[in-house]
Design a protein around this motif. Structure first.
Motif, PDB file in Angstrom:
ATOM      1  N   SER A   1       0.907  -1.078  -0.078  1.00 32.08           N
ATOM      2  CA  SER A   1       0.197   0.270   0.099  1.00 32.08           C
ATOM      3  C   SER A   1       0.911   1.207   0.004  1.00 32.08           C
ATOM      4  N   LEU A   2       1.742   1.192   0.761  1.00 36.40           N
ATOM      5  CA  LEU A   2       2.697   2.422   1.000  1.00 36.40           C
ATOM      6  C   LEU A   2       3.456   2.689  -0.485  1.00 36.40           C
ATOM      7  N   ARG A   3       3.978   1.483  -1.014  1.00 32.78           N
ATOM      8  CA  ARG A   3       4.623   1.538  -2.534  1.00 32.78           C
ATOM      9  C   ARG A   3       3.602   2.141  -3.264  1.00 32.78           C
ATOM     10  N   LEU A   4       2.474   1.736  -3.362  1.00 32.37           N
ATOM     11  CA  LEU A   4       1.604   2.223  -4.586  1.00 32.37           C
ATOM     12  C   LEU A   4       0.977   3.519  -4.328  1.00 32.37           C
ATOM     13  N   THR A   5       1.161   4.220  -2.963  1.00 33.39           N
ATOM     14  CA  THR A   5       0.874   5.559  -2.647  1.00 33.39           C
ATOM     15  C   THR A   5       2.111   6.482  -3.286  1.00 33.39           C
ATOM     16  N   LEU A   6       3.189   5.901  -3.069  1.00 37.22           N
ATOM     17  CA  LEU A   6       4.378   6.607  -3.436  1.00 37.22           C
ATOM     18  C   LEU A   6       4.559   6.723  -4.873  1.00 37.22           C
ATOM     19  N   VAL A   7       4.125   5.569  -5.688  1.00 38.20           N
ATOM     20  CA  VAL A   7       4.391   5.338  -7.098  1.00 38.20           C
ATOM     21  C   VAL A   7       3.176   6.110  -8.036  1.00 38.20           C
ATOM     22  N   THR A   8       2.026   6.051  -7.439  1.00 37.32           N
ATOM     23  CA  THR A   8       0.974   6.887  -8.101  1.00 37.32           C
ATOM     24  C   THR A   8       0.820   8.200  -7.882  1.00 37.32           C
ATOM     25  N   GLY A   9       1.173   8.494  -6.471  1.00 32.61           N
ATOM     26  CA  GLY A   9       1.049   9.935  -6.101  1.00 32.61           C
ATOM     27  C   GLY A   9       2.230  10.672  -6.667  1.00 32.61           C
ATOM     28  N   ILE A  10       3.383  10.466  -6.581  1.00 35.69           N
ATOM     29  CA  ILE A  10       4.485  11.133  -6.850  1.00 35.69           C
ATOM     30  C   ILE A  10       4.475  10.968  -8.436  1.00 35.69           C
ATOM     31  N   GLY A  11       4.329   9.920  -9.121  1.00 36.90           N
ATOM     32  CA  GLY A  11       4.414   9.774 -10.536  1.00 36.90           C
ATOM     33  C   GLY A  11       3.590  10.406 -11.206  1.00 36.90           C
ATOM     34  N   SER A  12       2.219  10.480 -10.601  1.00 36.60           N
ATOM     35  CA  SER A  12       1.215  11.396 -11.549  1.00 36.60           C
ATOM     36  C   SER A  12       1.401  12.754 -11.416  1.00 36.60           C
ATOM     37  N   THR A  13       1.936  13.200 -10.334  1.00 34.61           N
ATOM     38  CA  THR A  13       2.319  14.627 -10.247  1.00 34.61           C
ATOM     39  C   THR A  13       3.284  14.990 -11.116  1.00 34.61           C
ATOM     40  N   VAL A  14       4.470  14.340 -11.162  1.00 35.44           N
ATOM     41  CA  VAL A  14       5.315  14.722 -12.008  1.00 35.44           C
ATOM     42  C   VAL A  14       5.051  14.623 -13.504  1.00 35.44           C
TER      43      VAL A  14
END
Length: 565
Positions: free
Chosen positions: A64-77
């Motif tokens: 869950s933590l990995r998904l949060t980081l990947v989708t959250g930061i990746g989508s903003t970038v």
């Protein structure tokens, strides 16, 4: 400070602190206490770090933590990169009104509605698959997990599609404060291409102007619940969705690790925002080195064109997502691979199915919270004018606080506070909770037009004997009717989109279009879901339409008061 503005300024400040800031801090404090084993309603062993140990031991926590980081930061970038590419491509080639017409439909639609439309579009049996199936002769949809995929790619795509128009509008607004045409002409004269001028000269100047909106987008992407429930993986989900489930679990002891998880989400947001600020400084240092090298940046042109192409494709996906919602809301039968359904209006002809009551709640809450937020915003801005003072940095921080702090980090604690006050589960609690997020958007939308009003109008009215109140109601508000209505439309759209405030403060008794759409998206009839989602989008569209139409009707003989019409 002028005496005439002192009383109003203190009254507004008291309302903001007591009605907005203190509830947020109190809610966050309740979450903080529960995260360390302190909860008034549960018998705990006192201060402890056991909730954090239990959180780390829960199944799927690391994923869950990995998904949060990947989708959250990746989508903003990605959204920022595509916005830069598109703005570089359309700058000087598309007028302000044309860009607004292109971006407003996607910007106005609530997150949940767009996510549902995107799911209908890219699902294995979605509209895109049906079109390909018709052309290629497929008899069955492909066996691909394009929605709720384990990698979170559908959620990442949905966040990019939704946030791209917002970042573009912010960036285009920032460009109006920079002499872009002169920079472009000077850069071209020195042999630099369009992309190189953007990368070396324009982007560093507009970054300070778009920094806060980018951080707001980052905070939402890392803590999104509604879009993550509709598009993201379900087992395990992103951390914000997992925390929401734990907070509503029948086992009350799950409140402890859930509160720890909520604080962790807030910590991740803070670290991500700090990471953006650090990355900006590093990029500035690298940019200076790049400038000194004197390279013409020829390869950057291809990167910019790629970003612009992908950004345009994302905008097209957003528009198609809205269209497919309408198709499903009027569908009677839609067999695969037919590109269009058989038509019926049965879903719309039966408001007693639930959408009528949900639409009534959404409309009533939206109008109520928007009226309160607009009144407070106008009072705040008028107090600044009467006091002759510009907004302090701490006051700006108060406005952005609810947008940068994840909702999940304080709403549950705020709900506990409301329970003690005996106001949870009703319309007042929902309106109050939604106002925490509607007011900042209204203030942001109204502040710049208010400050840009020609001060000679106010001085002329004062010289004719008009008092402060008369100047406000007879001069300022009529002259700012376009921006005022636009800010109200933005506030109304934000209210319609709210999910967690309604879920927690409504205690399951207040069913709005958003809460019902998110609930139904987990497996209900697509025709019913489409109806709810279309209504979700129609209400903000109607608000924006009125904001554009009313100034033209009221001031049809006064071109300067039509809000740019």
């Amino acid at each position: 400070m002028r005496p005439e503005g002192r009383a109003l300024r203190f009254a507004v400040l008291a309302l903001v602190v007591l009605g907005l800031v203190l509830p947020i801090l109190a809610g966050a404090a309740q979450t903080l206490r529960a995260a360390f084993g302190l909860h008034d309603a549960l018998k705990g062993s006192g201060f402890s770090t056991a909730p954090w140990a239990k959180l780390a031991a829960l199944p799927g926590f690391a994923t869950s933590l990995r998904l949060t980081l990947v989708t959250g930061i990746g989508s903003t970038v990605l959204a920022l990169a595509l916005a830069v590419g598109l703005c570089a491509a359309v700058q000087g080639r598309m007028g302000e009104q044309a860009s607004n017409r292109l971006l407003t439909p996607i910007l106005a639609v609530p997150h949940a509605a767009l996510a549902i439309g995107l799911a209908f579009l890219i699902a294995p049996a979605g509209w895109i698959s049906r079109i390909f199936g018709t052309v290629l002769g497929w008899s069955a949809p492909p066996q691909l997990a394009t929605v709720h995929d384990a990698q979170g790619l559908a959620l990442l795509l949905g966040l990019v599609v939704k946030e791209l128009p917002f970042l573009m509008l912010v960036m285009l607004g920032a460009l109006r404060q920079v002499p872009v045409a002169q920079h472009m002409a000077a850069g071209r004269a020195l042999g630099y291409g369009r992309a190189a001028v953007w990368g070396k000269i324009i982007l560093p100047q507009i970054w300070p102007l778009i920094r806060l909106p980018v951080l707001v987008v980052q905070a939402y992407a890392l803590s999104s619940v509604d879009m993550a429930m509709i598009l993201g993986p379900s087992n395990p989900p992103t951390l914000a969705v997992a925390v929401t489930r734990w907070l509503t679990d029948s086992d009350l002891r799950m409140i402890y690790p859930a509160s720890a998880g909520a604080l962790l989400v807030a910590g991740v947001v803070v670290l991500a925002c700090l990471g953006w600020l650090l990355a900006a400084r590093l990029a500035g240092a690298a940019g200076l080195w790049w400038l000194r090298q004197g390279a013409r940046g020829g390869a950057l042109g291809g990167v910019m064109r790629l970003a612009a192409g992908l950004g345009f494709a994302a905008l097209v996906l957003g528009v198609l997502s809205l269209l497919v919602l309408v198709l499903w809301s009027f569908a009677y039968r839609w067999s695969f691979p037919a590109p269009l359904p058989q038509w019926t209006s049965q879903s719309w002809a039966s408001p007693q199915m639930g959408w009528g009551r949900a639409a009534g709640y959404s409309l009533g809450i939206g109008l109520g919270v928007t009226a309160l937020a607009m009144a407070l915003a106008v009072a705040w801005l008028e107090a600044e004018d009467r006091g002759g003072m510009r907004r302090a940095a701490w006051a700006e921080a108060l406005i952005y606080l609810p947008l940068l702090l994840p909702q999940i980090a304080f709403l549950y604690g705020l709900n506990l506070l409301f329970l003690r006050l005996g106001i949870t589960g009703g319309l007042a609690a929902v309106i109050w909770a939604q106002g925490l997020f509607v007011f900042p958007y209204v203030m942001i939308a109204l502040s710049d037009p208010w400050r840009a009003l020609d001060p000679r109008l106010i001085r002329t009215a004062a010289s004719l004997g008009a008092g402060p109140n008369r100047r406000l109601f007879r001069v300022k508000l009529p002259a700012l009717i376009g921006p005022v209505l636009t800010a109200a439309a933005i506030g109304f759209a934000v209210s319609i989109a709210q999910y967690l405030p309604t879920l927690f403060m409504g205690a399951g008794r207040i069913a709005t279009l958003t809460t019902e759409a998110v609930t139904l998206s987990s497996g209900s009839d697509r025709r019913v879901i489409g109806t709810y989602a279309v209504l979700q989008a129609l209400l903000p569209f109607a608000a924006y339409g009125l904001a554009l139409l009313l100034p033209r009707v009221l001031y049809r003989d006064r071109r300067g008061l039509r809000g740019g019409a």
